[in-house]
Design an enzyme around this catalytic site. Sequence first.
Site, mmCIF file in Angstrom:
data_model
loop_
_atom_site.group_PDB
_atom_site.id
_atom_site.type_symbol
_atom_site.label_atom_id
_atom_site.label_comp_id
_atom_site.label_asym_id
_atom_site.label_seq_id
_atom_site.Cartn_x
_atom_site.Cartn_y
_atom_site.Cartn_z
ATOM 1 N N HIS A 238 0.866 -1.181 0.000
ATOM 2 C CA HIS A 238 0.000 0.000 0.000
ATOM 3 C C HIS A 238 0.899 1.226 0.000
ATOM 4 C CE1 HIS A 238 -3.635 2.397 0.793
ATOM 5 N NE2 HIS A 238 -2.775 3.205 1.411
ATOM 6 N N CYS A 239 0.758 2.055 -1.037
ATOM 7 C CA CYS A 239 1.637 3.217 -1.182
ATOM 8 C C CYS A 239 0.925 4.470 -0.680
ATOM 9 C CB CYS A 239 2.044 3.398 -2.637
ATOM 10 S SG CYS A 239 3.154 4.819 -2.874
ATOM 11 N N PRO A 240 1.399 5.051 0.422
ATOM 12 C CA PRO A 240 0.759 6.271 0.924
ATOM 13 C C PRO A 240 0.958 7.457 0.005
ATOM 14 C CG PRO A 240 2.771 5.803 2.162
ATOM 15 C CD PRO A 240 2.533 4.629 1.270
ATOM 16 N N GLY B 274 -1.857 7.041 -2.354
ATOM 17 C CA GLY B 274 -3.126 6.839 -1.669
ATOM 18 C C GLY B 274 -3.895 5.637 -2.155
#
Length: 577
Positions: A411-413, A416
């Site tokens: 999951h890439c912040p 998003g």
Amino acid sequence: MADAMDEYEKEAGCVPILHPEDIKPQSHYSHGYSESVGRKSHVDDYSTWDIVKATQYGIVERCRELVEAGYDVRQPDKENVTLLHWAAINNRVELVKYYISKGAIVDQLGGDLNSTPLHWATRQGHLSMVVQLLKYGSDPALIDGEGCSCIHLAAQFGHTSIVAYVIAKGQDVDMMDQNGMTPLMWAAYRTHSVDPTRLLLTFNVSVNLGDNLLLDGGTNVDAQNIKGETPLDLAKQRKNVWMINHLQEARQAKGYDSPSYLKRLKGDKEFRQKVMLGTPFLVIWLVGFIADLGIDSWLIKALMYGLVWLTVQFLSKSFFDHSMHSALPLGIYLATKFWIVGLLYNFGKSWKSDPGIIKASEEQKKKTIVELAEMGTLDLSIFCSTCLIRKPVRSKHCAVCNRCIAKFDHHCPWVGNCVGSGNHRYFMGYLFFLLCMICWMIYGCICYWRIHCATTYHKDGFWTYVTQIATYSPWLFWMFINSVFHLMWVAVLIMCQIYQIACLGITTNERMNARRYKHFKVTSTSIESPFNHGCIRNLIDFFECRCCGLFRPALVDWTTQHTIDYDQTAGSGYQLV
């Protein structure tokens, strides 16, 4: 606190005050259910064993011998416990089939708890036995002497797979015991694991709804027991933060609580998301704007920075929530890179496209649960208790997005969104163009300072040089610092991604958790992957390169692949089923 809990449990009447091992004296029961059960005694002569002991240990030949000699399988022992109870608690499926064929009553009540064999199997978490007894017509809605049905026992003991199975077979998710306790109440009060609660909250909800699971879920989060306590009250008694937060969100989403105007804004997830995304825009702009103001007094500027800090503190305490670690990096990225046109396409596709969400209808979910349970494979390694689906190979449930993603990478912040089978290629394109634009930005700043700044690093030293370029244009210096910051993580990330894709043929999640997956051969120095077909082939398959028909990439729908067969010794080829 402990005394209060004990008192509550006595009054509630549904807590297993007597466990199955308490039904018989320990010296007797230890032969029937202990760590040694399942392994036959080293003594091969069972001819002197009574039928209860033979049932506990699963000695089928001795049991058949005694039954054929005239033993009535419906006859309870002195504690009113039948052979079917002992077979159920020790998971002796073959003996259960045999005893029922000889006339055993499948829902016979027995023991001090006046419970059925199904209750006994449920307490111990024997899913295979639960499946077998239900096939023979056992009624999961029957209550024991403490007023509990099987779903209440499974919930309070944390047996998530049994909870899922009995609900899929038609059990009411909101069924109350005799003391007004629902399965959700027992899961919130008795278990420390989030899985039973998460499953009960999300049952009958589409996985596409994401965080709206609590809004549309079939479970009644406002139900009360005879003491007037809700699941939220019971979660607070146990001080379970995860359950408290999610139950509070569920109650507000269903309109049970009437918050103030500020709380209503805070409860509006869309508004909170906008605040978390917008705050970095405001802060980053103000930092450069205040520094660039034509005010000589740094005291005034310091006061202005202090006001900005107080504003951020207010916003964070009022509107930031547990999703902040995902929304805030995205906001920072947008605030510093929104003006780079070349990134719009790949960033937009990485941010908004489907990363590979695994979807299933309500009917498919229940069918999957029943099929896995009856095959004896309903466990959390292949079944997601939140999405209620069978997890395909290479997939993983993302705790941030609250959904299962096919070929999950991470999951890439910064975008998003999850990175998975649906958008991984776009994510790599985004990193490539971002790296190019950052390098161009840094180069532009250096060229500007060469032309407009009289001092140089070689002439006046590092500190004098930095002071002059920061004073000459604080705004440009601020943008330079942001560019250097992004350069560090982008360069490291793109190198790791290229190495994993081309050289290893695995995802970030698989590389970090390779030992958890049976299809990887892991040594102290390497990871042997069944998906690795060589550097060139890996790149062709990943980017789906065709080059006017010169290449033929292998196209795989990772949302539907559940098993994999391959040559473990060669590790070079695979066959998806």
